[in-house]
Design an enzyme around this catalytic site. Structure first.
Site, short mmCIF file in Angstrom:
data_model
loop_
_atom_site.label_atom_id
_atom_site.label_comp_id
_atom_site.label_asym_id
_atom_site.label_seq_id
_atom_site.Cartn_x
_atom_site.Cartn_y
_atom_site.Cartn_z
N GLY A 193 4.18 21.04 11.99
CA GLY A 193 5.11 20.37 11.87
C GLY A 193 6.69 20.57 11.50
N PRO A 194 7.59 20.61 11.55
CA PRO A 194 8.60 20.66 10.88
C PRO A 194 8.73 20.79 9.36
CG PRO A 194 9.56 18.38 12.33
CD PRO A 194 7.66 18.78 12.45
N HIS A 251 0.51 -1.00 -0.12
CA HIS A 251 -0.33 -0.39 0.08
C HIS A 251 1.17 1.47 -0.33
CE1 HIS A 251 -2.83 2.50 0.78
NE2 HIS A 251 -3.64 1.80 1.01
N GLY A 303 8.50 8.91 9.34
CA GLY A 303 8.12 9.15 8.54
C GLY A 303 7.28 11.06 8.17
N PHE A 347 11.62 15.90 6.80
CA PHE A 347 11.29 14.21 6.91
C PHE A 347 11.54 13.79 8.04
CE2 PHE A 347 9.33 10.89 5.00
CZ PHE A 347 7.87 11.18 5.34
#
Length: 550
Positions: free
Chosen positions: A163-164, A82, A172, A167
């Site tokens: 958020g930042p 997936h 993730g 990555f």
């Protein structure tokens, strides 16, 4: 109605039950949340979790689950069929009751902000929670998947909503949003070729495929709207599947998606062997599917809820890869409270024993509702027998429609059996409230009046539904299978008993209600219903006796 939302997070772990349990333990630790379903997939290496509750409780549980997933799942070693981009790949909120989509979107934004700020995970909003519609589509956001996001996240147009903007290799990123109820649904094929499965997926999915006309690429849409689909090979089962997300089941229901995949697969020389539901499905989707397949057979659709579900399971091969247990896979069945159906779940003998005991409930109101349900059931039986009578094939739909209407009367009257007893119990509970000071007395009085009104309105509803069923009963006495005319006659007697019995309960409870204008009105309407029912029963019994002729 108290607001209820559903949360269906997808975690990138489907093979290690201990890791999955650690995540679901966090969800179950939050008061006000109910875990409904945990559906792991080995080949996809992904688990779909479903839980419901009040908005604040749901986002608290989702936050804890996302936090734990980031601690126990390492995306650097994750492989699966997936598409995915993070330990918690996607976390949608779905309005279930007492809350709008717009309000649900605000809760999703709150959750996303908290995850981004407190857990330092890159978060993208999607669907109704995303104000920028150019990046609200999940597949567009997730394009490139985990491996491609290290570069993608640095692009100005793909800066996270929260958020930042860097990555996280271990956790993730995640996508959080608000959307309508989505059905994740896989159709099984008698092939091992993912390429051929993909070709069928492109045939049916709304986005279709890109083909070249000369030098220009042209997007050719598929045959099903509001459907996303890909083809893949599932090593666990040794078959290829069409994996679909039905994003609007009002536009493309499950049964239509199944039939269309069957048609497109056959065009390519491939057979569908069954299908697989991932997560939960609304009850109405299963009922609609059952009716659809019965209609294709020119069979009566006026059968019980249980039978419609059984037909849907058989017709779509939902047990091809494993058991399909309706109590575990239908969302309404997961949400229902067994205490609300205490009486109707009893065996007949136990119900009679409970009625005969010294307990005042169930009493005449519940018995009236049950007698009315039996009357509607008898007429429905006559309709079904008539629909399937040899030589009457041209009239099957006429009687099917009557039978379906009868099932509706029966189901509502069955529901009212327990509702009447709950209303009586509410009055008793109100009388038991404290009355030691003026404030307590006022609250007690208000509770008694509120419960009394409910104890009037429930038997009045029994009267209304039972009286309406007389139309069905008369039609079956006049035009139904003549061998069953006596059953229609007994149905009329039951319906009359239900109306007269329920009216006794309306009247005795109305004596204690202080809104006299309301009491005068409902008694007048009750008397009219009673007189109408008595006349209807007399007319039906005359028809029945003439046909019996003895």
């Amino acid at each position: 109605m108290e607001p209820i939302i559903e949360c269906v997070p997808n975690f990138s772990e489907g093979r290690n039950p201990e890791i999955i349990k650690q995540i679901t333990n966090e969800i179950e630790s939050v008061a006000g949340v109910r875990l409904l379903n945990v559906d792991p997939g080995k080949a996809t290496n992904r688990t779909v979790v479903t839980f419901v509750g009040s908005p604040q409780a749901v986002i608290d549980a989702a936050f804890l689950a996302i936090k734990r997933a980031g601690e126990v799942i390492d995306m650097r070693s994750h492989k699966g069929e997936h598409p995915r981009m993070g330990a918690t790949d996607v976390c949608p909120l779905i309005p279930i009751a007492g809350i709008t989509m717009e309000e649900t979107a605000v809760w999703a934004q709150r959750l996303a902000k908290r995850v981004g700020e407190e857990l330092h995970i890159p978060v993208y909003l999607y669907e109704a929670a995303q104000p920028d519609k150019s990046r609200s589509n999940l597949s567009v956001i997730r394009a490139g998947e985990y491996e491609g996001f290290f570069k993608k996240i640095t692009l100005p147009e793909w800066k996270p909503d929260f958020g930042p903007a860097g990555f996280d290799a271990r956790r993730g990123g995640t996508v959080i949003g608000a959307r309508d109820f989505l059905v994740a649904y896989n159709v099984n094929l008698n092939t091992t070729s993912p390429r051929r499965a993909n070709a069928i997926a492109f045939d049916v999915r709304e986005a279709g495929r890109v083909i070249k006309e000369g030098e220009q690429p042209v997007q050719v849409p598929g045959s099903l709207r509001s459907v996303k689909a890909i083809g893949w090979f599932i090593e666990e089962y040794g078959i290829a599947q069409i994996s679909m997300n039905l994003t609007n089941i009002r536009v493309t229901p499950v049964h239509i998606a199944f039939d269309e995949v069957c048609r497109k697969a056959a065009e390519r020389g491939i057979r569908v062997t069954g299908s697989e539901l991932v997560g939960l499905i609304p009850l109405q989707s299963m009922l609609d599917a059952g009716r659809y397949f019965l209609e294709k057979q020119q069979r009566s659709t006026g059968v019980s809820e249980k039978e419609l579900i059984r037909i849907a399971i058989l017709s779509m091969g939902l047990e091809d890869l494993g058991p399909f247990i309706p109590e575990e896979r239908i969302i309404e069945y997961q949400l229902r409270n067994p205490a609300d159906e205490k009486l109707v779940r009893m065996p007949l003998r136990d119900f009679a024993d409970e009625t005969a005991s010294e307990s005042p409930a169930p009493g005449g109101g519940s018995i009236s509702a049950y007698v009315g349900a039996l009357g509607a059931s008898l007429a429905t039986m006559v309709a079904n027998l008539s629909s399937h009578k040899k030589g009457w094939d041209s009239r099957w739909r006429e009687f099917s429609d009557w039978a379906q209407k009868g099932q509706g009367y029966k189901d509502e009257l069955i529901r009212l059996v327990d509702a009447d007893t709950r209303a009586f119990n509410a009055i008793m509970a109100a009388f038991g409230l404290p009355k030691g000071n003026p404030t307590e007395k006022a609250a007690r009085h208000s509770a008694i009046q509120e419960a009394t009104k409910m104890a009037i309105e429930i038997p009045f509803r029994v009267m209304t539904v039972a009286a309406e069923s007389m139309g069905l009963i008369r039609a079956m006495a006049e035009t139904g299978n003549p061998n069953s005319v006596s059953d229609a006659g007994v149905g009329a007697v039951c319906a009359r008993a239900a109306v007269l019995g329920a009216f006794m309960n309306v009247r005795i409870n109305a004596a204690g209600y202080e809104d006299k204008a309301y009491v005068v009105d409902i008694l007048a309407r009750g008397n009219a219903l009673q007189d109408e029912t008595i006349r209807a029963e007399a007319a039906i019994l005359q028809l029945v006796n003439e046909k019996i002729g003895m």
